[in-house]
Design a protein around this motif. Structure first.
Motif, short mmCIF file in Angstrom:
data_model
loop_
_atom_site.label_atom_id
_atom_site.label_comp_id
_atom_site.label_asym_id
_atom_site.label_seq_id
_atom_site.Cartn_x
_atom_site.Cartn_y
_atom_site.Cartn_z
N ARG A 226 0.84 -1.20 0.00
CA ARG A 226 0.00 0.00 0.00
C ARG A 226 0.87 1.24 0.00
O ARG A 226 1.76 1.38 0.84
CB ARG A 226 -0.87 0.06 1.27
N VAL A 235 -2.49 -1.63 10.42
CA VAL A 235 -2.55 -0.23 9.96
C VAL A 235 -3.79 -0.02 9.09
O VAL A 235 -4.52 0.96 9.24
CB VAL A 235 -1.26 0.14 9.19
N GLU A 238 -6.98 -0.15 11.38
CA GLU A 238 -7.08 1.04 12.22
C GLU A 238 -7.43 2.27 11.39
O GLU A 238 -8.21 3.13 11.84
CB GLU A 238 -5.76 1.27 12.97
N SER A 239 -6.88 2.32 10.19
CA SER A 239 -7.17 3.45 9.31
C SER A 239 -8.66 3.49 8.95
O SER A 239 -9.30 4.54 8.98
CB SER A 239 -6.31 3.32 8.04
N SER A 242 -10.74 4.47 12.00
CA SER A 242 -10.55 5.89 12.28
C SER A 242 -11.37 6.74 11.30
O SER A 242 -12.03 7.71 11.70
CB SER A 242 -9.06 6.21 12.15
N GLU A 243 -11.35 6.32 10.04
CA GLU A 243 -12.13 7.05 9.02
C GLU A 243 -13.63 7.01 9.34
O GLU A 243 -14.36 7.97 9.05
CB GLU A 243 -11.86 6.41 7.66
N TYR A 244 -14.08 5.91 9.92
CA TYR A 244 -15.50 5.75 10.22
C TYR A 244 -15.87 6.22 11.63
O TYR A 244 -16.96 5.93 12.13
CB TYR A 244 -15.91 4.27 10.04
N ASP A 245 -14.94 6.93 12.28
CA ASP A 245 -15.18 7.46 13.64
C ASP A 245 -15.52 6.38 14.65
O ASP A 245 -16.41 6.54 15.49
CB ASP A 245 -16.32 8.50 13.62
N THR A 247 -14.00 4.08 17.64
CA THR A 247 -12.87 3.87 18.55
C THR A 247 -12.77 2.37 18.84
O THR A 247 -13.69 1.61 18.51
CB THR A 247 -13.07 4.64 19.87
N TRP A 248 -11.68 1.96 19.47
CA TRP A 248 -11.52 0.52 19.65
C TRP A 248 -10.88 0.15 20.99
O TRP A 248 -10.17 0.94 21.61
CB TRP A 248 -10.71 -0.10 18.50
N GLU A 454 -7.71 -3.34 -0.18
CA GLU A 454 -8.11 -2.10 -0.86
C GLU A 454 -9.51 -1.68 -0.47
O GLU A 454 -10.42 -2.50 -0.42
CB GLU A 454 -8.07 -2.30 -2.38
N MET A 455 -9.69 -0.40 -0.24
CA MET A 455 -11.01 0.14 0.05
C MET A 455 -11.56 0.81 -1.20
O MET A 455 -10.81 1.43 -1.96
CB MET A 455 -10.91 1.23 1.12
N GLY A 456 -12.85 0.73 -1.39
CA GLY A 456 -13.44 1.46 -2.51
C GLY A 456 -14.81 0.93 -2.89
O GLY A 456 -15.26 -0.11 -2.37
N GLU B 13 -6.93 6.54 17.99
CA GLU B 13 -7.48 6.64 16.63
C GLU B 13 -6.86 7.77 15.82
O GLU B 13 -7.18 7.95 14.64
CB GLU B 13 -9.01 6.80 16.70
N PRO B 16 -3.35 6.16 13.05
CA PRO B 16 -3.34 5.51 11.73
C PRO B 16 -3.50 6.51 10.59
O PRO B 16 -4.00 7.62 10.80
CB PRO B 16 -4.53 4.55 11.77
N PRO B 17 -3.06 6.12 9.38
CA PRO B 17 -3.22 7.02 8.23
C PRO B 17 -4.69 7.30 7.95
O PRO B 17 -5.53 6.41 8.08
CB PRO B 17 -2.57 6.24 7.08
N TYR B 18 -4.97 8.54 7.62
CA TYR B 18 -6.36 8.96 7.36
C TYR B 18 -6.45 9.33 5.88
O TYR B 18 -5.58 10.04 5.37
CB TYR B 18 -6.69 10.16 8.25
N ARG B 27 -11.70 6.56 -4.45
CA ARG B 27 -12.42 5.39 -3.94
C ARG B 27 -13.86 5.33 -4.44
O ARG B 27 -14.46 4.26 -4.43
CB ARG B 27 -12.45 5.42 -2.41
N GLN B 33 -13.16 2.99 -10.30
CA GLN B 33 -13.64 1.83 -9.55
C GLN B 33 -14.12 0.70 -10.47
O GLN B 33 -14.03 -0.48 -10.11
CB GLN B 33 -14.73 2.23 -8.55
#
Lengths: 485, 53
Positions: A226, A235, A238-239, A242-245, A247-248, A454-456, B13, B16-18, B27, B33
């Motif tokens: 990546r 990673v 967690e990324s 974090s993007e989706y707000d 916590t863990w 991969e996200m998308g 939180e 990590p990379p955002y 995306r 896509q």
């Protein structure tokens, strides 16, 4: 005429039965025993749990398909296995008890030449006090659980609309639970639905897991290419959270759930609690708990099954240390070592050990994920067992021509992260092999070129495409057998 | 889509990379896509074929 009995009609059992009948034809008998009258495409239960699919979109009645194929279907639960027969017969048989409306409570001895045990997991909510839909948490493990969970989620959404903040707790509900992927998917979908309704400020979503690090997923994590780096799924996961707000809480073994509060022990041995208004937690899985008896009627359950209730197969159960684990510990043919005409496929076979490194808290609590056996390997195993049995019966073969070792086969996991054809997302994750092979891939344990994260939007399309493709295949529609597992 | 809250340092939180705006755009970019759909399917198929003996 030979008779093959398949116990269970999930992904593995249904695949096995379908290929057995296709290869054996009318000359031989294939019998499926399952307590449910439905086939369910489990991966889509997530979408039932957020109201994006109706229950009938993820299930269909088995008898219609089996009537067309010529498979005998008995809506019943297996109770005992008698691999040597009993005092009245020399033929091996399974005792079953019908649960269908017309024969409810009736029992029968079903004799077999070959037995395929594909009974899947028993959902052990009872192993965590207060866990489960009958107690204080929700589940998406079955279509009915997922439907119930959607009803509860709607109530929480309404409360948030009224200005009442809600706390969501999603993850694993037992110190050694597995299936983190499904819970992870559900957490992301809940966050997506809440965000879509512009209610994120009213929601606190927490991911709770028994993993040592996020992204372990019960397979010791993985590495993906990546952004010019080879990076761990820790990673990546967690990324995404974090993007989706979200916590863990990690390294947490939930031991007790009371209304609105979950109590857990951390790997450090600390006893902690977390409060919630809505909680979806995956339970521990075990085998179905069948008993097995020899011809004299003596209990041989411990010969046929491992202590966790899963059936022993051609794996190495010698209990090696983590450092000595090898892909060769994992089964290839799924044949029971004591009774050669019995096989266990999908989740029903006893894994030789976990894939994640075993971890124990100072209090002696084991806190780490059990090994996952997702749809793809379950389907492949179901198919190769069917192929081998069919060749034994039809060609008199004596060797297993077809094998499937989880240390050699890969798996694709498409994690839904929001249901929408234009704005949805999915994480496409592939690993090859499933069980890391540090002899062949000393650095990363797996083929880094075949491992993807991969996200998308494409991930959502793939998951949706797979839903329709596998329902098509399971229903036995034209050219079903060409579609891969 | 509603953005919720800003990330704060010294919280787990926040490390990590955002994804950047550009990453989020690609995306969900339909054409990109569409290409990814086939590329990922190809990668999955390679694993599937390898897994069947």
């Amino acid at each position: 005429m030979a008779r093959v009995v398949v116990l269970g009609a999930g992904i593995s059992g249904h695949t096995s039965a379908a290929f057995l009948k296709k290869m054996l034809g009318k000359k031989h008998e294939v019998i499926v025993v399952s307590p449910s009258q439905y086939y369910q495409w489990v991966p889509s239960n997530i979408w039932v749990g957020i109201g994006k699919m109706k229950v009938d979109q993820v299930r269909f009645k088995l008898n219609k398909v089996y009537n067309r194929w010529g498979i005998i279907f008995k809506q019943a639960k297996a109770t005992t296995i008698h691999p040597e027969g009993d005092s009245t017969t020399d033929s091996p048989f399974v005792s079953i008890e019908y649960v269908s409306e017309d024969k409810n409570g009736e029992t029968e001895k079903v004799e077999y030449d070959y037995l395929v045990n594909a009974t899947g997991p028993k959902l052990r909510f009872d192993l965590t006090e207060g866990l489960g839909p009958d107690n204080n948490t929700l589940s998406v493990c079955t279509f009915s659980h997922a439907d119930h969970t959607w009803n509860e989620l709607q109530k929480r959404i309404e409360l948030m609309k009224q200005g009442k903040k809600q706390r969501f707790l999603i993850g694993t509900g037992h110190p050694t639970a597995t299936c983190q992927g499904a819970a992870f998917e559900y957490a992301l979908n809940v966050a997506f639905e809440i965000r879509k309704r512009k209610l994120s400020h009213m929601a606190d979503i927490t991911w709770i897991t028994n993993e040592y690090e996020l992204g372990d997923f019960g397979m010791g994590g993985a590495y993906v290419k990546r952004g010019g780096y080879i990076t761990s799924t820790k990673v990546f996961t967690e990324s995404v959270l974090s993007e989706y707000d979200i916590t863990w809480i990690k390294r947490a073994g939930i031991k007790k759930v009371e209304p609105g509060i979950a109590h857990y022990e951390t790997l450090d041995g600390e006893e902690k609690s977390v409060e919630f208004d809505f909680s979806m937690l995956i339970p521990a899985f075990t085998g179905q708990g069948f008993k097995a008896f020899n011809k004299q009627g003596e209990d041989i359950t411990d010969v046929v099954f491992a202590p966790n209730g899963f059936m022993k197969v051609d794996a190495d159960y010698s209990g090696k240390a983590f450092e000595d684990w090898s892909i060769n510990d994992w089964p290839q043919t799924y044949q029971n070592p004591t009774y050669s005409n019995m096989y266990a496929t999908g989740i029903a076979f006893a894994p030789p050990h976990s894939i994640s490194k075993p971890m124990t808290s100072p209090n002696g609590t084991k806190i780490f994920p059990a090994p996952p056996r997702t749809g793809m390997p379950s389907g492949v195993i179901g198919k190769i067992v069917a192929q081998n049995i069919a060749e034994f019966i039809k060609k008199g073969a004596t060797e297993h021509k077809h094998t499937a070792n989880m240390g050699r086969m890969g798996a694709a996991c498409i994690v839904s992260a929001g249901y929408s054809l234009t704005h949805g997302q999915g994480a496409t994750m592939t690993v090859s092999p499933i069980v890391p092979d540090y002899e062949k891939y000393p650095q990363w344990g797996r083929d880094i070129e075949a491992t993807v994260g991969e996200m998308g939007l494409a991930g959502h399309w793939i998951k949706l495409f797979l839903h329709y493709m596998f329902i098509h295949k399971a229903k036995g529609y034209p050219l079903w057998w060409l579609l891969p597992e | 889509m509603e953005e919720k809250k800003e990330l704060r340092a010294y919280k787990e939180e926040s490390y990590p990379p955002y994804p950047t705006k550009a990453t989020k755009f690609w995306r969900r970019n339909f054409i990109y896509q569409f290409f990814k759909f086939w590329q990922l399917n190809y990668k999955i198929m390679r694993i599937v074929v390898k897994g069947h003996t």
